[in-house]
Design a protein around this motif. Structure first.
Motif, PDB file in Angstrom:
ATOM      1  N   ASN A  46      30.342  11.374  17.025  1.00 53.52           N
ATOM      2  CA  ASN A  46      30.767  12.737  16.704  1.00 53.52           C
ATOM      3  C   ASN A  46      30.381  13.052  15.258  1.00 53.52           C
ATOM      4  N   SER A  47      29.069  13.121  15.029  1.00 49.75           N
ATOM      5  CA  SER A  47      28.533  13.321  13.686  1.00 49.75           C
ATOM      6  C   SER A  47      27.388  14.315  13.723  1.00 49.75           C
ATOM      7  N   GLU A  48      27.209  15.031  12.616  1.00 51.53           N
ATOM      8  CA  GLU A  48      26.041  15.888  12.466  1.00 51.53           C
ATOM      9  C   GLU A  48      25.546  15.761  11.038  1.00 51.53           C
ATOM     10  N   PHE A  49      24.246  15.969  10.840  1.00 50.36           N
ATOM     11  CA  PHE A  49      23.632  15.673   9.555  1.00 50.36           C
ATOM     12  C   PHE A  49      22.708  16.809   9.113  1.00 50.36           C
ATOM     13  N   TYR A  50      22.691  17.008   7.783  1.00 54.37           N
ATOM     14  CA  TYR A  50      21.879  18.076   7.213  1.00 54.37           C
ATOM     15  C   TYR A  50      21.240  17.614   5.903  1.00 54.37           C
ATOM     16  N   VAL A  51      19.996  18.042   5.695  1.00 48.24           N
ATOM     17  CA  VAL A  51      19.370  17.886   4.383  1.00 48.24           C
ATOM     18  C   VAL A  51      19.948  18.978   3.496  1.00 48.24           C
ATOM     19  N   MET A  52      20.590  18.572   2.390  1.00 49.55           N
ATOM     20  CA  MET A  52      21.312  19.549   1.577  1.00 49.55           C
ATOM     21  C   MET A  52      21.512  19.010   0.170  1.00 49.55           C
ATOM     22  N   ASP A  53      21.459  19.892  -0.803  1.00 48.94           N
ATOM     23  CA  ASP A  53      21.752  19.553  -2.185  1.00 48.94           C
ATOM     24  C   ASP A  53      23.269  19.499  -2.351  1.00 48.94           C
ATOM     25  N   SER A  54      23.790  18.369  -2.816  1.00 52.10           N
ATOM     26  CA  SER A  54      25.244  18.208  -2.944  1.00 52.10           C
ATOM     27  C   SER A  54      25.845  19.111  -4.012  1.00 52.10           C
ATOM     28  N   HIS A  55      25.000  19.776  -4.809  1.00 54.55           N
ATOM     29  CA  HIS A  55      25.486  20.704  -5.828  1.00 54.55           C
ATOM     30  C   HIS A  55      25.619  22.130  -5.285  1.00 54.55           C
ATOM     31  N   LYS A  56      25.102  22.362  -4.091  1.00 55.86           N
ATOM     32  CA  LYS A  56      25.140  23.693  -3.484  1.00 55.86           C
ATOM     33  C   LYS A  56      25.282  23.528  -1.975  1.00 55.86           C
ATOM     34  N   HIS A 104      37.141  10.422  14.117  1.00 57.78           N
ATOM     35  CA  HIS A 104      37.039  11.538  13.181  1.00 57.78           C
ATOM     36  C   HIS A 104      35.711  12.274  13.353  1.00 57.78           C
ATOM     37  N   LYS A 105      35.702  13.546  12.951  1.00 55.93           N
ATOM     38  CA  LYS A 105      34.485  14.359  12.992  1.00 55.93           C
ATOM     39  C   LYS A 105      33.793  14.233  11.647  1.00 55.93           C
ATOM     40  N   LEU A 106      32.531  13.787  11.655  1.00 55.59           N
ATOM     41  CA  LEU A 106      31.786  13.562  10.422  1.00 55.59           C
ATOM     42  C   LEU A 106      30.642  14.553  10.273  1.00 55.59           C
ATOM     43  N   THR A 107      30.494  15.054   9.052  1.00 53.25           N
ATOM     44  CA  THR A 107      29.333  15.838   8.665  1.00 53.25           C
ATOM     45  C   THR A 107      28.696  15.126   7.484  1.00 53.25           C
ATOM     46  N   PRO A 163      21.838   6.258   5.068  1.00 59.61           N
ATOM     47  CA  PRO A 163      21.573   5.921   6.470  1.00 59.61           C
ATOM     48  C   PRO A 163      22.756   6.165   7.396  1.00 59.61           C
ATOM     49  N   GLY A 164      23.827   6.797   6.889  1.00 63.33           N
ATOM     50  CA  GLY A 164      24.937   7.190   7.751  1.00 63.33           C
ATOM     51  C   GLY A 164      26.013   6.147   7.953  1.00 63.33           C
ATOM     52  N   PHE A 165      26.142   5.201   7.045  1.00 59.95           N
ATOM     53  CA  PHE A 165      27.096   4.103   7.224  1.00 59.95           C
ATOM     54  C   PHE A 165      28.537   4.601   7.332  1.00 59.95           C
ATOM     55  N   PHE A 166      28.992   5.415   6.396  1.00 60.53           N
ATOM     56  CA  PHE A 166      30.360   5.932   6.462  1.00 60.53           C
ATOM     57  C   PHE A 166      30.560   6.791   7.708  1.00 60.53           C
ATOM     58  N   SER A 167      29.580   7.606   8.023  1.00 58.34           N
ATOM     59  CA  SER A 167      29.701   8.459   9.204  1.00 58.34           C
ATOM     60  C   SER A 167      29.832   7.621  10.467  1.00 58.34           C
ATOM     61  N   LYS A 201      19.537   8.562  13.603  1.00 62.01           N
ATOM     62  CA  LYS A 201      19.235   7.458  14.518  1.00 62.01           C
ATOM     63  C   LYS A 201      20.406   6.484  14.597  1.00 62.01           C
ATOM     64  N   ASN A 202      20.972   6.139  13.449  1.00 65.79           N
ATOM     65  CA  ASN A 202      22.074   5.177  13.424  1.00 65.79           C
ATOM     66  C   ASN A 202      23.346   5.709  14.065  1.00 65.79           C
ATOM     67  N   CYS A 203      23.533   7.021  14.001  1.00 63.62           N
ATOM     68  CA  CYS A 203      24.781   7.622  14.485  1.00 63.62           C
ATOM     69  C   CYS A 203      24.609   8.369  15.797  1.00 63.62           C
ATOM     70  N   LYS A 204      23.575   8.029  16.523  1.00 67.54           N
ATOM     71  CA  LYS A 204      23.346   8.634  17.829  1.00 67.54           C
ATOM     72  C   LYS A 204      24.551   8.369  18.735  1.00 67.54           C
ATOM     73  N   ASN A 205      24.968   9.370  19.464  1.00 64.57           N
ATOM     74  CA  ASN A 205      26.101   9.261  20.391  1.00 64.57           C
ATOM     75  C   ASN A 205      27.449   9.138  19.671  1.00 64.57           C
TER      76      ASN A 205
END
Length: 254
Positions: free
Chosen positions: A92-102, A69-72, A57-61, A86-90
């Motif tokens: 400096n963060s961006e989010f992607y659906v991604m496999d952490s192995h690739k 800091h800039k978070l991805t 849910p973006g807690f660390f971000s 939703k939690n990190c609206k406004n």
């Protein structure tokens, strides 16, 4: 392998709202400060480019972007990413659906990599750690928080301790909170590669092979981020913290 990968994604898809409820209870409490201090104590620079793997849910971000800091953030679950946005609206963060192995990032892209309760779910931990190393800048740090969550399936003495702690917890506090809305079979946990490994020993050994140095380990950080109930329930499986620095020289891809 694909079945494990699909099962992991399915579990997190069914945990998005429940896990969000859990982390909402950490925001603006001693837990937020505890987590922030555990991470920020490892570096002094301002405005770092940080990769939050398995952001949930973006807690660390959220808490690290507050510090400039800039978070991805990435996660295998689309539902988790929607909640994180939703939690990190406004912020400096961006989010992607991604496999952490690739990872869809260039080599040497990030100053810091952070993850919390993610590595136990990796379907190929060696491949994932190599990939994380690829996108981390030389001299950058990886910070891992996790526990031996399901080692009790392979250690009879630990199993007895865990079961005793669960009974004591239930007698005192009731049924433990469960973020996942779908029951997960024991076979799933037993099938995960790191469930049977003694950690953080395994992580330390493999990170050394990848060329990390200055590896620091704290085998028990629960007093910094757990409340009384959580300490009672998870005393037998304490959270550990690993901090490792990517060597500026040649990386050993064993």
């Amino acid at each position: 392998m694909n079945n494990i990968k699909e099962a992991i994604t399915d579990r997190w898809e069914n945990s998005a709202n429940g896990y969000d409820t859990y982390i909402q209870g950490e925001i603006n409490t001693f837990k937020e400060k505890g987590w922030r201090d555990l991470i920020l104590s490892e570096f002094e620079q301002d405005k770092l480019n940080i990769l939050d793997i398995g952001t949930g849910p973006g807690f660390f971000s959220l808490i690290l972007s507050k510090e400039g800091h800039k978070l991805t953030g990435i996660d295998c679950s689309k539902e988790m990413i929607e909640v994180a946005k939703k939690n990190c609206k406004n912020t400096n963060s961006e989010f992607y659906v991604m496999d952490s192995h690739k990872l869809d990032f260039s080599d040497n892209s990030f100053d810091i990599i952070v993850c919390r309760n993610v590595t136990w779910t990796l379907y190929n931990p060696k491949k994932a750690y190599k990939e994380w190393t690829r996108v981390l800048k030389p001299g950058g740090k990886i910070i891992i928080f996790d526990a031996n969550w399901y080692l009790s399936y392979f250690d009879e003495n630990l199993r007895k301790e865990v079961e005793k702690a669960q009974v004591n917890y239930k007698n005192k506090y009731g049924t433990p909170y469960e973020s996942c809305t779908k029951e997960t079979p024991d076979e799933f946990y037993k099938s995960l590669p790191l469930s049977s490994k003694l950690r953080p020993n395994w992580d330390e050994s493999y990170l050394k092979l990848l060329g990390y140095d200055n590896i620091k380990i704290d085998k028990n950080i629960i007093e910094k981020v757990y409340d009384e109930r959580e300490m009672a329930l998870y005393a037998c499986t304490p959270l550990f913290k690993i901090v490792a620095t990517k060597n500026k020289g040649e990386i050993l891809w064993n």
